[in-house]
Design an enzyme around this catalytic site. Structure first.
Site, PDB file in Angstrom:
ATOM      1  N   GLU A 152       0.960  -1.423  -0.239  1.00  0.00           N
ATOM      2  CA  GLU A 152      -0.124   0.266  -0.453  1.00  0.00           C
ATOM      3  C   GLU A 152       0.792   1.271  -0.112  1.00  0.00           C
ATOM      4  O   GLU A 152       1.763   1.536   0.947  1.00  0.00           O
ATOM      5  CB  GLU A 152      -0.780   0.475   1.203  1.00  0.00           C
TER       6      GLU A 152
ATOM      7  N   GLN B 151      -3.576  17.559  -5.014  1.00  0.00           N
ATOM      8  CA  GLN B 151      -2.351  17.546  -6.005  1.00  0.00           C
ATOM      9  C   GLN B 151      -1.865  16.452  -6.198  1.00  0.00           C
ATOM     10  O   GLN B 151      -0.707  16.339  -5.000  1.00  0.00           O
ATOM     11  CB  GLN B 151      -2.261  18.656  -6.545  1.00  0.00           C
TER      12      GLN B 151
ATOM     13  N   GLU C  23       5.286  31.108  -5.033  1.00  0.00           N
ATOM     14  CA  GLU C  23       7.139  30.321  -5.011  1.00  0.00           C
ATOM     15  C   GLU C  23       7.580  30.846  -4.631  1.00  0.00           C
ATOM     16  O   GLU C  23       7.878  32.627  -4.138  1.00  0.00           O
ATOM     17  CB  GLU C  23       6.546  29.955  -6.206  1.00  0.00           C
TER      18      GLU C  23
ATOM     19  N   LYS D  73      16.695  29.283 -11.613  1.00  0.00           N
ATOM     20  CA  LYS D  73      15.934  29.961 -10.497  1.00  0.00           C
ATOM     21  C   LYS D  73      16.376  29.010  -9.276  1.00  0.00           C
ATOM     22  O   LYS D  73      16.612  29.691  -8.108  1.00  0.00           O
ATOM     23  CB  LYS D  73      14.638  29.192 -10.811  1.00  0.00           C
ATOM     24  N   ASP D  74      17.054  27.558  -9.122  1.00  0.00           N
ATOM     25  CA  ASP D  74      17.261  27.380  -7.673  1.00  0.00           C
ATOM     26  C   ASP D  74      18.449  28.289  -7.583  1.00  0.00           C
ATOM     27  O   ASP D  74      19.136  27.717  -6.335  1.00  0.00           O
ATOM     28  CB  ASP D  74      17.617  25.937  -7.968  1.00  0.00           C
TER      29      ASP D  74
ATOM     30  N   ASN E 259       1.815  14.977  -7.858  1.00  0.00           N
ATOM     31  CA  ASN E 259       3.333  15.611  -9.624  1.00  0.00           C
ATOM     32  C   ASN E 259       3.682  14.411  -9.131  1.00  0.00           C
ATOM     33  O   ASN E 259       4.110  13.993  -8.382  1.00  0.00           O
ATOM     34  CB  ASN E 259       3.659  16.459  -8.767  1.00  0.00           C
TER      35      ASN E 259
ATOM     36  N   HIS F 290      12.668  24.503  -1.785  1.00  0.00           N
ATOM     37  CA  HIS F 290      11.160  25.652  -2.450  1.00  0.00           C
ATOM     38  C   HIS F 290      10.368  25.255  -1.589  1.00  0.00           C
ATOM     39  O   HIS F 290      10.029  24.551  -0.593  1.00  0.00           O
ATOM     40  CB  HIS F 290      10.646  24.659  -3.291  1.00  0.00           C
TER      41      HIS F 290
ATOM     42  N   ARG G 214      17.283  19.480  -7.070  1.00  0.00           N
ATOM     43  CA  ARG G 214      16.254  20.502  -6.931  1.00  0.00           C
ATOM     44  C   ARG G 214      15.823  21.313  -5.963  1.00  0.00           C
ATOM     45  O   ARG G 214      15.746  20.350  -5.150  1.00  0.00           O
ATOM     46  CB  ARG G 214      14.581  19.175  -7.606  1.00  0.00           C
TER      47      ARG G 214
END
Length: 184
Positions: A29, A47, A142, A166-167, A49, A62, A59
């Site tokens: 599960e 949501q 963000e 961006k990061d 992703n 965030h 990454r």
């Protein structure tokens, strides 16, 4: 049933589902709401992703600002990543502290990251990363903290990180704290 580990940072929980292997393969599960409810976590997931990242990718870190803040339930379905949660909660006794763990498709482990945390990961093996979110993504909400901030002392476990533009531009933790008046 799953084995639930409470981490040193209040609110962050790691889950190890019970896997049932046999001669055909395996079954487990991958999510049950009651795993989290037993720990007092009552998110509504809105949501899902999925991303693919090649080995060496970093990454993060965030987050989404209120009222679009997101809790996340993260795991990999193939590969392996170092997953990092950074406490950014204003007034938290563990503000600026990180919890990191290796999410591994062979272990099938999950990490619950509450609202008020920065989140990121580095890819140790090509990986498909999936996660549930408690709120919808909102671009204007963000934010982030610089992944390479020396004050965080994160060993991302990759030699030559692949990082988005961006990061590379997020503020350091100290700059973030000054900009926000102490956190999220």
């Amino acid at each position: 049933m799953a084995e639930v580990h409470i981490t040193p940072i209040p609110g962050v929980v790691e889950i190890f589902p019970k896997v049932y292997p046999d001669n055909r393969g395996y079954f487990f599960e991958s999510f049950r709401q009651d795993w989290l409810e037993k720990e007092g976590i009552t998110e509504t997931w809105v949501q899902d992703n999925q991303s693919f990242s090649q080995k060496g990718t970093v990454r993060g870190l965030h987050f989404q600002r209120a009222p679009f803040a997101q809790a996340k339930l993260v795991r990999v379905i193939s590969g392996k990543v170092l997953d990092v949660a950074l406490d950014l909660r204003k007034g938290s006794p563990t503000f600026g502290k990180i919890y990191s763990t290796i999410l591994d498709a062979e272990k099938n482990n999950l990490l619950y990251v509450p609202k008020g945390f920065g989140h990121g990961f580095s890819v140790l093996e090509d990986a498909i990363f999936v996660y549930k979110c408690s709120n919808y993504y909102n671009k204007p909400a963000e934010g982030g903290v610089l992944w390479s901030d020396p004050a965080l002392e994160i060993n991302w476990m990759v030699d030559e990180p692949i990082i988005s533009e961006k990061d590379q531009e997020w503020p350091t933790l100290a700059e973030f704290k000054n900009l926000t008046g102490g956190g999220l």
